[in-house]
Scaffold this motif. Structure first.
Motif, PDB file in Angstrom:
ATOM      1  N   LEU A 266       0.831  -1.206   0.000  1.00  0.00           N
ATOM      2  CA  LEU A 266       0.000   0.000   0.000  1.00  0.00           C
ATOM      3  C   LEU A 266       0.869   1.260   0.000  1.00  0.00           C
ATOM      4  N   GLN A 267       1.891   1.247   0.847  1.00  0.00           N
ATOM      5  CA  GLN A 267       2.785   2.403   0.956  1.00  0.00           C
ATOM      6  C   GLN A 267       3.465   2.708  -0.382  1.00  0.00           C
ATOM      7  N   GLN A 268       3.809   1.664  -1.113  1.00  0.00           N
ATOM      8  CA  GLN A 268       4.482   1.827  -2.402  1.00  0.00           C
ATOM      9  C   GLN A 268       3.480   1.971  -3.556  1.00  0.00           C
ATOM     10  N   ARG A 269       2.201   2.007  -3.226  1.00  0.00           N
ATOM     11  CA  ARG A 269       1.111   2.180  -4.197  1.00  0.00           C
ATOM     12  C   ARG A 269       1.061   1.072  -5.257  1.00  0.00           C
ATOM     13  N   HIS A 270       1.380  -0.121  -4.844  1.00  0.00           N
ATOM     14  CA  HIS A 270       1.269  -1.284  -5.732  1.00  0.00           C
ATOM     15  C   HIS A 270      -0.123  -1.879  -5.541  1.00  0.00           C
ATOM     16  N   TRP A 271      -1.125  -1.161  -6.047  1.00  0.00           N
ATOM     17  CA  TRP A 271      -2.516  -1.532  -5.805  1.00  0.00           C
ATOM     18  C   TRP A 271      -2.851  -2.921  -6.311  1.00  0.00           C
ATOM     19  N   LEU A 272      -2.428  -3.251  -7.508  1.00  0.00           N
ATOM     20  CA  LEU A 272      -2.730  -4.562  -8.067  1.00  0.00           C
ATOM     21  C   LEU A 272      -2.098  -5.672  -7.236  1.00  0.00           C
ATOM     22  N   TYR A 273      -0.819  -5.501  -6.895  1.00  0.00           N
ATOM     23  CA  TYR A 273      -0.145  -6.520  -6.085  1.00  0.00           C
ATOM     24  C   TYR A 273      -0.784  -6.647  -4.706  1.00  0.00           C
ATOM     25  N   PHE A 274      -1.196  -5.504  -4.140  1.00  0.00           N
ATOM     26  CA  PHE A 274      -1.858  -5.542  -2.837  1.00  0.00           C
ATOM     27  C   PHE A 274      -3.103  -6.409  -2.906  1.00  0.00           C
ATOM     28  N   TRP A 275      -4.003  -6.144  -3.861  1.00  0.00           N
ATOM     29  CA  TRP A 275      -5.259  -6.879  -3.953  1.00  0.00           C
ATOM     30  C   TRP A 275      -5.041  -8.332  -4.348  1.00  0.00           C
ATOM     31  N   LEU A 276      -4.057  -8.582  -5.216  1.00  0.00           N
ATOM     32  CA  LEU A 276      -3.739  -9.970  -5.571  1.00  0.00           C
ATOM     33  C   LEU A 276      -3.223 -10.732  -4.351  1.00  0.00           C
ATOM     34  N   TYR A 277      -2.302 -10.122  -3.624  1.00  0.00           N
ATOM     35  CA  TYR A 277      -1.724 -10.769  -2.441  1.00  0.00           C
ATOM     36  C   TYR A 277      -2.801 -11.015  -1.389  1.00  0.00           C
ATOM     37  N   PHE A 278      -3.610 -10.011  -1.125  1.00  0.00           N
ATOM     38  CA  PHE A 278      -4.676 -10.121  -0.144  1.00  0.00           C
ATOM     39  C   PHE A 278      -5.693 -11.184  -0.550  1.00  0.00           C
ATOM     40  N   GLY A 279      -6.213 -11.068  -1.756  1.00  0.00           N
ATOM     41  CA  GLY A 279      -7.247 -11.983  -2.229  1.00  0.00           C
ATOM     42  C   GLY A 279      -6.765 -13.402  -2.410  1.00  0.00           C
ATOM     43  N   LEU A 280      -5.637 -13.555  -3.087  1.00  0.00           N
ATOM     44  CA  LEU A 280      -5.121 -14.898  -3.332  1.00  0.00           C
ATOM     45  C   LEU A 280      -4.704 -15.589  -2.035  1.00  0.00           C
ATOM     46  N   SER A 281      -4.126 -14.840  -1.099  1.00  0.00           N
ATOM     47  CA  SER A 281      -3.732 -15.435   0.186  1.00  0.00           C
ATOM     48  C   SER A 281      -4.951 -15.974   0.922  1.00  0.00           C
ATOM     49  N   ALA A 282      -6.014 -15.182   0.962  1.00  0.00           N
ATOM     50  CA  ALA A 282      -7.218 -15.613   1.671  1.00  0.00           C
ATOM     51  C   ALA A 282      -7.898 -16.769   0.950  1.00  0.00           C
ATOM     52  N   VAL A 283      -8.127 -16.622  -0.345  1.00  0.00           N
ATOM     53  CA  VAL A 283      -8.861 -17.638  -1.100  1.00  0.00           C
ATOM     54  C   VAL A 283      -8.050 -18.930  -1.214  1.00  0.00           C
ATOM     55  N   LEU A 284      -6.794 -18.817  -1.637  1.00  0.00           N
ATOM     56  CA  LEU A 284      -5.975 -20.029  -1.776  1.00  0.00           C
ATOM     57  C   LEU A 284      -5.687 -20.664  -0.422  1.00  0.00           C
ATOM     58  N   GLY A 285      -5.473 -19.839   0.603  1.00  0.00           N
ATOM     59  CA  GLY A 285      -5.251 -20.387   1.943  1.00  0.00           C
ATOM     60  C   GLY A 285      -6.426 -21.229   2.393  1.00  0.00           C
ATOM     61  N   LEU A 286      -7.624 -20.679   2.247  1.00  0.00           N
ATOM     62  CA  LEU A 286      -8.825 -21.410   2.637  1.00  0.00           C
ATOM     63  C   LEU A 286      -9.022 -22.651   1.772  1.00  0.00           C
ATOM     64  N   LEU A 287      -8.838 -22.509   0.467  1.00  0.00           N
ATOM     65  CA  LEU A 287      -8.988 -23.628  -0.458  1.00  0.00           C
ATOM     66  C   LEU A 287      -7.995 -24.752  -0.135  1.00  0.00           C
ATOM     67  N   LEU A 288      -6.764 -24.386   0.144  1.00  0.00           N
ATOM     68  CA  LEU A 288      -5.738 -25.406   0.404  1.00  0.00           C
ATOM     69  C   LEU A 288      -5.916 -26.059   1.770  1.00  0.00           C
TER      70      LEU A 288
END
Length: 124
Positions: A92-114
């Motif tokens: 967020l601090q570095q304004r990497h919006w796409l990476y932020f949302w990918l990291y957040f979303g994929l971590s939650a979804v893949l974590g739960l799925l796995l």
């Protein structure tokens, strides 16, 4: 390298013991389906890693060995969520919006799925 691993391991041991004790304490003082122990270590760990990273970045109070002990070891043993939260803060601090949302979303979804997949494989 071996010295740093031992320092991180000692910090991890202490963090893990405190995580265990926090979980037991929360279980004793609360009667709820809500996972208070995990919630407590994740929230406290996020605050603590913020303090440690802030000290490491702003001052020379924390040496490289102390950084490994406190951040990698202690916080890593206490909760890995603290590292996840700090990674998201940096994105967020570095304004990497796409990476932020990918990291957040994929971590939650893949974590739960796995977790589901792993549990399903063991049940089969």
């Amino acid at each position: 390298m071996i010295k740093a691993m031992l320092i991180a391991g000692l910090g991890g041991f202490i963090g893990t013991c405190l995580r265990f004790l926090t979980g037991k304490l929360c279980h004793v003082i609360t009667v709820s389906a809500f996972p208070w122990g995990t919630f407590a270590v994740n929230v406290v760990g996020s605050f603590v890693i913020g303090i440690f990273f802030g000290l490491a970045e702003k001052t020379n109070v924390i040496s490289p060995s102390m950084n490994v002990f406190l951040i990698t070891g202690f916080c890593g043993g206490f909760t890995t969520f603290s590292s996840f939260a700090d990674d998201m803060y940096l994105l967020l601090q570095q304004r990497h919006w796409l990476y932020f949302w990918l990291y957040f979303g994929l971590s939650a979804v893949l974590g739960l799925l796995l977790v589901w997949l792993g549990r399903s494989l063991v049940k089969a």
